[in-house]
Motif scaffolding. Sequence first.
Motif, mmCIF file in Angstrom:
data_model
loop_
_atom_site.group_PDB
_atom_site.id
_atom_site.type_symbol
_atom_site.label_atom_id
_atom_site.label_comp_id
_atom_site.label_asym_id
_atom_site.label_seq_id
_atom_site.Cartn_x
_atom_site.Cartn_y
_atom_site.Cartn_z
ATOM 1 N N SER A 106 -7.680 -12.859 5.341
ATOM 2 C CA SER A 106 -9.104 -13.009 5.598
ATOM 3 C C SER A 106 -9.870 -12.712 4.313
ATOM 4 O O SER A 106 -9.394 -11.969 3.457
ATOM 5 N N ARG A 107 -11.047 -13.246 4.207
ATOM 6 C CA ARG A 107 -11.896 -12.920 3.059
ATOM 7 C C ARG A 107 -12.455 -11.499 3.177
ATOM 8 O O ARG A 107 -12.897 -10.933 2.210
ATOM 9 N N ASP A 108 -12.412 -10.971 4.377
ATOM 10 C CA ASP A 108 -12.891 -9.615 4.630
ATOM 11 C C ASP A 108 -11.721 -8.652 4.451
ATOM 12 O O ASP A 108 -10.839 -8.553 5.306
ATOM 13 N N TYR A 109 -11.675 -7.949 3.316
ATOM 14 C CA TYR A 109 -10.549 -7.069 3.028
ATOM 15 C C TYR A 109 -10.364 -6.003 4.094
ATOM 16 O O TYR A 109 -9.251 -5.542 4.337
ATOM 17 N N ARG A 110 -11.442 -5.580 4.753
ATOM 18 C CA ARG A 110 -11.317 -4.550 5.789
ATOM 19 C C ARG A 110 -10.476 -5.054 6.961
ATOM 20 O O ARG A 110 -9.696 -4.306 7.537
ATOM 21 N N LEU A 111 -10.622 -6.318 7.307
ATOM 22 C CA LEU A 111 -9.817 -6.901 8.381
ATOM 23 C C LEU A 111 -8.349 -6.972 7.965
ATOM 24 O O LEU A 111 -7.451 -6.630 8.735
ATOM 25 N N ASN A 112 -8.104 -7.414 6.727
ATOM 26 C CA ASN A 112 -6.726 -7.436 6.216
ATOM 27 C C ASN A 112 -6.120 -6.036 6.236
ATOM 28 O O ASN A 112 -4.967 -5.851 6.609
ATOM 29 N N ASP A 113 -6.907 -5.043 5.825
ATOM 30 C CA ASP A 113 -6.443 -3.659 5.791
ATOM 31 C C ASP A 113 -6.033 -3.190 7.185
ATOM 32 O O ASP A 113 -4.983 -2.564 7.358
ATOM 33 N N LYS A 114 -6.818 -3.511 8.187
ATOM 34 C CA LYS A 114 -6.515 -3.098 9.567
ATOM 35 C C LYS A 114 -5.225 -3.749 10.063
ATOM 36 O O LYS A 114 -4.376 -3.086 10.662
ATOM 37 N N ILE A 115 -5.081 -5.030 9.826
ATOM 38 C CA ILE A 115 -3.879 -5.742 10.278
ATOM 39 C C ILE A 115 -2.645 -5.219 9.559
ATOM 40 O O ILE A 115 -1.618 -4.938 10.184
ATOM 41 N N HIS A 116 -2.751 -5.050 8.258
ATOM 42 C CA HIS A 116 -1.591 -4.565 7.513
ATOM 43 C C HIS A 116 -1.273 -3.113 7.847
ATOM 44 O O HIS A 116 -0.109 -2.707 7.802
ATOM 45 N N GLY A 117 -2.262 -2.337 8.232
ATOM 46 C CA GLY A 117 -2.005 -0.980 8.712
ATOM 47 C C GLY A 117 -1.197 -0.996 10.001
ATOM 48 O O GLY A 117 -0.277 -0.196 10.193
ATOM 49 N N ALA A 118 -1.533 -1.924 10.894
ATOM 50 C CA ALA A 118 -0.767 -2.068 12.141
ATOM 51 C C ALA A 118 0.654 -2.536 11.831
ATOM 52 O O ALA A 118 1.619 -2.054 12.441
ATOM 53 N N TRP A 119 0.802 -3.460 10.883
ATOM 54 C CA TRP A 119 2.140 -3.913 10.478
ATOM 55 C C TRP A 119 2.969 -2.723 10.000
ATOM 56 O O TRP A 119 4.118 -2.561 10.377
ATOM 57 N N SER A 120 2.359 -1.924 9.130
ATOM 58 C CA SER A 120 3.068 -0.782 8.565
ATOM 59 C C SER A 120 3.474 0.208 9.652
ATOM 60 O O SER A 120 4.586 0.751 9.627
ATOM 61 N N ALA A 121 2.600 0.434 10.614
ATOM 62 C CA ALA A 121 2.910 1.357 11.714
ATOM 63 C C ALA A 121 4.134 0.869 12.489
ATOM 64 O O ALA A 121 5.037 1.654 12.810
ATOM 65 N N VAL A 122 4.182 -0.405 12.781
ATOM 66 C CA VAL A 122 5.322 -0.960 13.522
ATOM 67 C C VAL A 122 6.566 -1.011 12.638
ATOM 68 O O VAL A 122 7.674 -0.736 13.105
ATOM 69 N N ASP A 123 6.389 -1.309 11.359
ATOM 70 C CA ASP A 123 7.533 -1.294 10.437
ATOM 71 C C ASP A 123 8.181 0.084 10.394
ATOM 72 O O ASP A 123 9.415 0.196 10.344
ATOM 73 N N ARG A 124 7.382 1.149 10.424
ATOM 74 C CA ARG A 124 7.936 2.511 10.430
ATOM 75 C C ARG A 124 8.733 2.761 11.708
ATOM 76 O O ARG A 124 9.820 3.349 11.669
ATOM 77 N N ALA A 125 8.209 2.313 12.837
ATOM 78 C CA ALA A 125 8.927 2.488 14.110
ATOM 79 C C ALA A 125 10.246 1.715 14.081
ATOM 80 O O ALA A 125 11.286 2.236 14.493
ATOM 81 N N LEU A 126 10.218 0.490 13.595
ATOM 82 C CA LEU A 126 11.434 -0.310 13.499
ATOM 83 C C LEU A 126 12.467 0.356 12.595
ATOM 84 O O LEU A 126 13.658 0.426 12.929
ATOM 85 N N ALA A 127 12.017 0.864 11.453
ATOM 86 C CA ALA A 127 12.925 1.462 10.472
ATOM 87 C C ALA A 127 13.653 2.668 11.046
ATOM 88 O O ALA A 127 14.812 2.919 10.697
ATOM 89 N N ARG A 128 13.024 3.385 11.936
ATOM 90 C CA ARG A 128 13.682 4.557 12.541
ATOM 91 C C ARG A 128 14.923 4.157 13.335
ATOM 92 O O ARG A 128 15.817 4.964 13.537
ATOM 93 N N TYR A 129 14.971 2.919 13.796
ATOM 94 C CA TYR A 129 16.134 2.429 14.543
ATOM 95 C C TYR A 129 16.992 1.477 13.702
ATOM 96 O O TYR A 129 17.885 0.823 14.238
ATOM 97 N N GLY A 130 16.686 1.405 12.416
ATOM 98 C CA GLY A 130 17.485 0.573 11.528
ATOM 99 C C GLY A 130 17.135 -0.901 11.555
ATOM 100 O O GLY A 130 17.947 -1.736 11.176
ATOM 101 N N TYR A 131 15.928 -1.232 11.992
ATOM 102 C CA TYR A 131 15.500 -2.628 12.070
ATOM 103 C C TYR A 131 14.364 -2.907 11.102
ATOM 104 O O TYR A 131 13.650 -2.002 10.670
ATOM 105 N N GLU A 132 14.204 -4.180 10.814
ATOM 106 C CA GLU A 132 13.048 -4.664 10.066
ATOM 107 C C GLU A 132 12.731 -6.056 10.581
ATOM 108 O O GLU A 132 13.544 -6.677 11.279
ATOM 109 N N VAL A 133 11.550 -6.534 10.249
ATOM 110 C CA VAL A 133 11.163 -7.885 10.660
ATOM 111 C C VAL A 133 12.109 -8.861 9.976
ATOM 112 O O VAL A 133 12.329 -8.786 8.767
ATOM 113 N N THR A 134 12.691 -9.764 10.768
ATOM 114 C CA THR A 134 13.650 -10.724 10.229
ATOM 115 C C THR A 134 13.055 -12.117 10.041
ATOM 116 O O THR A 134 13.625 -12.933 9.329
#
Length: 178
Positions: A84-112
């Motif tokens: 998005s041209r609005d960096y704040r929106l990108n920041d929010k989405i990527h923050g959610a990605w990172s949160a889920v990536d951390r949960a996945l990593a705890r079980y040995g997974y990543e987005v494939t």
Amino acid sequence: MSRKKTELLTLYLGLDLSLNPGFAVIGVTNRKPHLVAVAHAKTDASESQTLRYEIIESVALLFIREQLRAGPFSGVIREIWPPSRDYRLNDKIHGAWSAVDRALARYGYEVTANITPTTVKKTVTGNGKAEKAEVAAAVRRLLGLAEDYRFATDDESDAAAVVLAWLIGQNLIDVEER
């Protein structure tokens, strides 16, 4: 007498990530998909972004934990966010990605695999600009769910659509012609 070979259940996790994300696990047996589970996280705009990310990570962590009881994931598919041209929106989405990536990593997974929203819509509905209701209807049809089956949120049906679109694109399931 010949026996038909039966494939084992294969599980795929779909992610529709935002500050109110949806999660779906689709199982595939003998090229036929079925809904295993869906969930969503509901955050509140009055909460700090940091707290919202913690809530998302917690819901993802518990959902993944519960679903892994049925077996390992063969793939984790995420709908990508067009910048998005609005960096704040990108920041929010990527923050959610990172949160889920951390949960996945705890079980040995990543987005494939990543898939675009337009590809998801076009693949499951035939229309790259389909509305939420059309996507949910297509998901119900592809999974053999009753017409009156209702997902709790659009994010849940969208997460299921992400998995289904990827499975169709990879020729891992059979689908009837529209």
